[in-house]
Design a protein around this motif. Structure first.
Motif, PDB file in Angstrom:
ATOM      1  N   TRP A   1      -9.929   2.408  -1.781  1.00 28.83           N
ATOM      2  CA  TRP A   1     -10.204   1.930  -0.438  1.00 28.83           C
ATOM      3  C   TRP A   1      -9.134   2.295   0.576  1.00 28.83           C
ATOM      4  O   TRP A   1      -9.430   2.573   1.731  1.00 28.83           O
ATOM      5  CB  TRP A   1     -10.383   0.408  -0.449  1.00 28.83           C
ATOM      6  N   PHE A   2      -7.879   2.245   0.161  1.00 28.44           N
ATOM      7  CA  PHE A   2      -6.807   2.341   1.152  1.00 28.44           C
ATOM      8  C   PHE A   2      -5.681   3.307   0.831  1.00 28.44           C
ATOM      9  O   PHE A   2      -5.296   4.114   1.662  1.00 28.44           O
ATOM     10  CB  PHE A   2      -6.150   0.963   1.365  1.00 28.44           C
ATOM     11  N   ALA A   3      -5.098   3.181  -0.355  1.00 32.11           N
ATOM     12  CA  ALA A   3      -3.782   3.766  -0.569  1.00 32.11           C
ATOM     13  C   ALA A   3      -3.810   5.212  -1.034  1.00 32.11           C
ATOM     14  O   ALA A   3      -2.785   5.864  -1.063  1.00 32.11           O
ATOM     15  CB  ALA A   3      -3.002   2.930  -1.592  1.00 32.11           C
ATOM     16  N   GLY A   4      -4.971   5.712  -1.393  1.00 33.44           N
ATOM     17  CA  GLY A   4      -5.047   7.097  -1.805  1.00 33.44           C
ATOM     18  C   GLY A   4      -5.230   7.993  -0.599  1.00 33.44           C
ATOM     19  O   GLY A   4      -4.531   7.889   0.403  1.00 33.44           O
TER      20      GLY A   4
ATOM     21  N   HIS B   1     -11.425  -8.614   8.752  1.00 33.33           N
ATOM     22  CA  HIS B   1     -11.636  -8.458   7.313  1.00 33.33           C
ATOM     23  C   HIS B   1     -10.420  -7.836   6.634  1.00 33.33           C
ATOM     24  O   HIS B   1      -9.514  -7.304   7.295  1.00 33.33           O
ATOM     25  CB  HIS B   1     -12.872  -7.588   7.065  1.00 33.33           C
ATOM     26  N   ASP B   2     -10.434  -7.858   5.303  1.00 36.12           N
ATOM     27  CA  ASP B   2      -9.344  -7.250   4.530  1.00 36.12           C
ATOM     28  C   ASP B   2      -9.164  -5.775   4.861  1.00 36.12           C
ATOM     29  O   ASP B   2      -8.039  -5.269   4.908  1.00 36.12           O
ATOM     30  CB  ASP B   2      -9.579  -7.434   3.032  1.00 36.12           C
ATOM     31  N   THR B   3     -10.282  -5.084   5.108  1.00 38.97           N
ATOM     32  CA  THR B   3     -10.188  -3.649   5.404  1.00 38.97           C
ATOM     33  C   THR B   3      -9.429  -3.384   6.693  1.00 38.97           C
ATOM     34  O   THR B   3      -8.757  -2.358   6.825  1.00 38.97           O
ATOM     35  CB  THR B   3     -11.588  -3.035   5.497  1.00 38.97           C
ATOM     36  N   ALA B   4      -9.510  -4.304   7.653  1.00 38.66           N
ATOM     37  CA  ALA B   4      -8.782  -4.117   8.913  1.00 38.66           C
ATOM     38  C   ALA B   4      -7.286  -4.254   8.692  1.00 38.66           C
ATOM     39  O   ALA B   4      -6.489  -3.453   9.197  1.00 38.66           O
ATOM     40  CB  ALA B   4      -9.265  -5.125   9.956  1.00 38.66           C
ATOM     41  N   LEU B   5      -6.880  -5.288   7.935  1.00 42.38           N
ATOM     42  CA  LEU B   5      -5.458  -5.489   7.708  1.00 42.38           C
ATOM     43  C   LEU B   5      -4.867  -4.340   6.904  1.00 42.38           C
ATOM     44  O   LEU B   5      -3.789  -3.815   7.244  1.00 42.38           O
ATOM     45  CB  LEU B   5      -5.222  -6.816   6.979  1.00 42.38           C
ATOM     46  N   ALA B   6      -5.536  -3.955   5.851  1.00 41.59           N
ATOM     47  CA  ALA B   6      -5.035  -2.841   5.044  1.00 41.59           C
ATOM     48  C   ALA B   6      -5.050  -1.547   5.842  1.00 41.59           C
ATOM     49  O   ALA B   6      -4.133  -0.722   5.735  1.00 41.59           O
ATOM     50  CB  ALA B   6      -5.869  -2.694   3.780  1.00 41.59           C
ATOM     51  N   GLY B   7      -6.077  -1.357   6.667  1.00 41.06           N
ATOM     52  CA  GLY B   7      -6.157  -0.153   7.487  1.00 41.06           C
ATOM     53  C   GLY B   7      -5.037  -0.066   8.505  1.00 41.06           C
ATOM     54  O   GLY B   7      -4.426   0.991   8.687  1.00 41.06           O
ATOM     55  N   LEU B   8      -4.746  -1.192   9.170  1.00 38.31           N
ATOM     56  CA  LEU B   8      -3.645  -1.210  10.136  1.00 38.31           C
ATOM     57  C   LEU B   8      -2.309  -0.948   9.449  1.00 38.31           C
ATOM     58  O   LEU B   8      -1.503  -0.130   9.901  1.00 38.31           O
ATOM     59  CB  LEU B   8      -3.603  -2.556  10.859  1.00 38.31           C
TER      60      LEU B   8
ATOM     61  N   ASP C   1       2.032   2.970   8.032  1.00 42.45           N
ATOM     62  CA  ASP C   1       2.898   3.305   6.893  1.00 42.45           C
ATOM     63  C   ASP C   1       3.710   2.137   6.359  1.00 42.45           C
ATOM     64  O   ASP C   1       4.841   2.312   5.896  1.00 42.45           O
ATOM     65  CB  ASP C   1       3.842   4.456   7.266  1.00 42.45           C
ATOM     66  N   VAL C   2       3.120   0.936   6.369  1.00 36.85           N
ATOM     67  CA  VAL C   2       3.825  -0.223   5.805  1.00 36.85           C
ATOM     68  C   VAL C   2       2.935  -1.009   4.853  1.00 36.85           C
ATOM     69  O   VAL C   2       3.180  -2.195   4.592  1.00 36.85           O
ATOM     70  CB  VAL C   2       4.364  -1.156   6.918  1.00 36.85           C
ATOM     71  N   PHE C   3       1.903  -0.390   4.304  1.00 37.08           N
ATOM     72  CA  PHE C   3       1.005  -1.086   3.390  1.00 37.08           C
ATOM     73  C   PHE C   3       1.699  -1.290   2.050  1.00 37.08           C
ATOM     74  O   PHE C   3       2.370  -0.398   1.537  1.00 37.08           O
ATOM     75  CB  PHE C   3      -0.282  -0.280   3.209  1.00 37.08           C
ATOM     76  N   ASP C   4       1.523  -2.493   1.463  1.00 42.75           N
ATOM     77  CA  ASP C   4       2.190  -2.832   0.205  1.00 42.75           C
ATOM     78  C   ASP C   4       1.344  -2.525  -1.020  1.00 42.75           C
ATOM     79  O   ASP C   4       1.719  -2.888  -2.150  1.00 42.75           O
ATOM     80  CB  ASP C   4       2.590  -4.314   0.200  1.00 42.75           C
TER      81      ASP C   4
ATOM     82  N   MET D   1       7.932  -6.172   9.420  1.00 44.03           N
ATOM     83  CA  MET D   1       7.703  -4.816   8.976  1.00 44.03           C
ATOM     84  C   MET D   1       8.638  -3.865   9.737  1.00 44.03           C
ATOM     85  O   MET D   1       8.665  -3.890  10.976  1.00 44.03           O
ATOM     86  CB  MET D   1       6.254  -4.402   9.234  1.00 44.03           C
ATOM     87  N   VAL D   2       9.385  -3.087   9.012  1.00 43.14           N
ATOM     88  CA  VAL D   2      10.217  -2.061   9.625  1.00 43.14           C
ATOM     89  C   VAL D   2       9.394  -0.782   9.659  1.00 43.14           C
ATOM     90  O   VAL D   2       9.163  -0.147   8.631  1.00 43.14           O
ATOM     91  CB  VAL D   2      11.524  -1.851   8.837  1.00 43.14           C
ATOM     92  N   LEU D   3       8.920  -0.420  10.829  1.00 46.65           N
ATOM     93  CA  LEU D   3       8.003   0.706  10.963  1.00 46.65           C
ATOM     94  C   LEU D   3       8.762   2.025  10.864  1.00 46.65           C
ATOM     95  O   LEU D   3       9.737   2.238  11.607  1.00 46.65           O
ATOM     96  CB  LEU D   3       7.267   0.624  12.300  1.00 46.65           C
ATOM     97  N   PRO D   4       8.338   2.919   9.974  1.00 48.93           N
ATOM     98  CA  PRO D   4       9.031   4.209   9.839  1.00 48.93           C
ATOM     99  C   PRO D   4       9.116   4.994  11.140  1.00 48.93           C
ATOM    100  O   PRO D   4      10.103   5.685  11.392  1.00 48.93           O
ATOM    101  CB  PRO D   4       8.179   4.943   8.793  1.00 48.93           C
ATOM    102  N   MET D   5       8.092   4.854  11.993  1.00 50.40           N
ATOM    103  CA  MET D   5       8.078   5.615  13.246  1.00 50.40           C
ATOM    104  C   MET D   5       9.169   5.134  14.209  1.00 50.40           C
ATOM    105  O   MET D   5       9.457   5.792  15.210  1.00 50.40           O
ATOM    106  CB  MET D   5       6.720   5.473  13.916  1.00 50.40           C
TER     107      MET D   5
END
Length: 440
Positions: free
Chosen positions: A276-279, A324-331, A336-339, A392-396
């Protein structure tokens, strides 16, 4: 019925890190997943798993007031018709308290109400950022996807944040909902053919890449799914198994012992999150980030900029989006801070807008070093992103000059908006054509 720590994520007010005194909070944008719900499909029902086919966990909020038309009487407002919602089974029988599939349960109502009271405790009582009572509807913004569980979750959150006793009689908070084609609170493949094609392809790729990691679970779990193998694209899908188990554990429904083994559930979660998300979908493909989350991030950036330009003339202080969960994971993935963990019920992402106070802005030598060429510089603005109660420490924003010195979690608004601009589709309609940006 108590909340399960495995599936529920309350807002932690006590451990909220107050910003440095040189920063002043200006606006808060919150994206919260709905509360606990029933599974969206019937799975693992009957022996030997014996999970419920019918979930009897929706006893509250079954009474409704519907506004009905009164014909022929000029000047008379609509009347309210009382009614009850009852779930009817295929055989025509019905039982008090039965939930629909995917419905917010009594526990979900409780946890989202608690989320609202926590918002009140934090932003009204602890920080004094919001007024004790709502006198101006322009100070708040509430929006939900057009799904009953998110709408009902938002109603509970609003009630916790500003109950009727804390609202001026003339102030009725609006709950905004968009038509399906305009929805951007999740990756809307229904209104973007290109996104749909990409996601289908990524799901197939994830099955090829991760199905082998699920094979060792067959000897433990296949007996619960009619002897079938456990696979990303199986029957039921691995995501469906995870959904049902998460719903069950959230409501203290006993699950087979194999599903209580951390090693088993970690393997399933890893495969499903990869699908769903991390690949490929969000971490590897800029196009999917743009089409999935770009419009939502652009909305966020636009409203923040409006607040900065208009200052006190823009009274909007807090925006709560029920999604929804997909929004949080998508954001989180797009930034670039998804766990790599499936978002819990009532988990949230918050973007806080700060500006430097006159004292902080004028006395900071480091600020001067950061902006040596600014003439008559106004206050500096920063964005802090929080997810699952963590900064969250954003890489950007990692480079020097792109965050508050000594506090990397405070991203400069300039750096934040630059990245959002890169993620925003220039022409969403054309980019959503089946062949993508180069199709026209």
């Amino acid at each position: 019925m108590s909340e399960s720590p495995k599936s529920h994520s309350p807002l932690d007010v006590e451990k909220y890190p107050v910003a440095p005194s040189a920063l002043q909070l200006e606006q808060v944008h919150i994206y919260v997943r709905h509360g606990e719900r029933t599974p969206v499909g019937v799975r693992l029902a009957g022996p030997p798993a014996n999970l419920p086919e019918h979930w009897m966990m929706c006893k509250t909020a079954r009474r409704f007031q519907a506004s009905v038309y009164v014909p022929g009487i000029v000047g008379v407002m609509d009347e309210f018709q009382q009614s009850r919602k009852v779930v009817e089974r295929a055989d025509g029988t019905h039982y008090e308290g039965q939930c629909l599939l995917g419905e917010l349960t009594d526990l979900g109502r409780k946890s989202t109400y608690s989320f609202g009271t926590s918002l009140r405790e934090l932003y009204v009582e602890k920080l004094g950022f919001l007024p004790d009572s709502l006198q101006n509807a322009g100070e708040v913004y509430f929006r939900t996807t057009n799904v009953p569980r998110t709408t009902e979750s938002l109603q509970q959150i609003v009630h916790g944040l500003y109950p009727s006793s804390k609202c001026d009689p003339e102030v009725i908070p609006s709950i905004f909902v968009r038509n399906g084609r305009d929805e951007n609170l999740f990756g809307n493949a229904g209104s973007c053919k290109r996104l749909e094609i990409l996601l289908v392809g990524f799901a197939q790729a994830a099955a090829s890449a991760y199905n082998h990691t699920l094979e060792p679970l067959d000897k433990k779990i296949s007996k619960y799914i009619d002897g079938r193998p456990v696979r990303i694209d199986g029957i039921p899908r691995a995501s469906g198994i995870l959904d049902t188990i998460r719903a069950a554990t959230a409501h203290n429904v006993k699950v087979p012992p194999e599903f209580e083994e951390k090693a088993v559930m970690d393997v399933i979660e890893k495969a499903v999150v990869a699908e769903w998300f991390a690949g490929n979908p969000f971490n590897k493909t800029e196009e999917v980030r743009r089409l999935g989350m770009g419009r939502l991030l652009d909305d966020l950036s636009t409203k923040i900029q409006h607040k900065i330009i208009h200052g006190d003339k823009d009274p909007l202080r807090i925006l709560v989006h029920s999604t929804h969960d997909t929004a949080l994971a998508g954001l989180a993935s797009s930034l670039d801070v998804f766990d790599d963990k499936w978002p819990q019920f009532t988990s949230s992402i918050t973007f806080e807008l700060f500006k430097s106070t006159p004292a902080g802005n004028g006395s900071s030598f480091l600020q001067t070093l950061m902006s040596p060429f600014r003439v008559n510089a106004g206050p500096e603005h920063y964005i802090r992103m929080r997810y699952q109660n963590k900064n969250m420490v954003l890489p950007m924003c990692a480079d020097e000059g792109k965050h508050l010195p000594g506090s990397p979690e405070f991203c400069t608004l300039t750096a934040f908006r630059e990245r959002v601009k890169e993620l925003t589709p220039l022409d969403f309609v054309s980019e959503c054509a089946p062949a993508g940006r180069n199709s026209t």
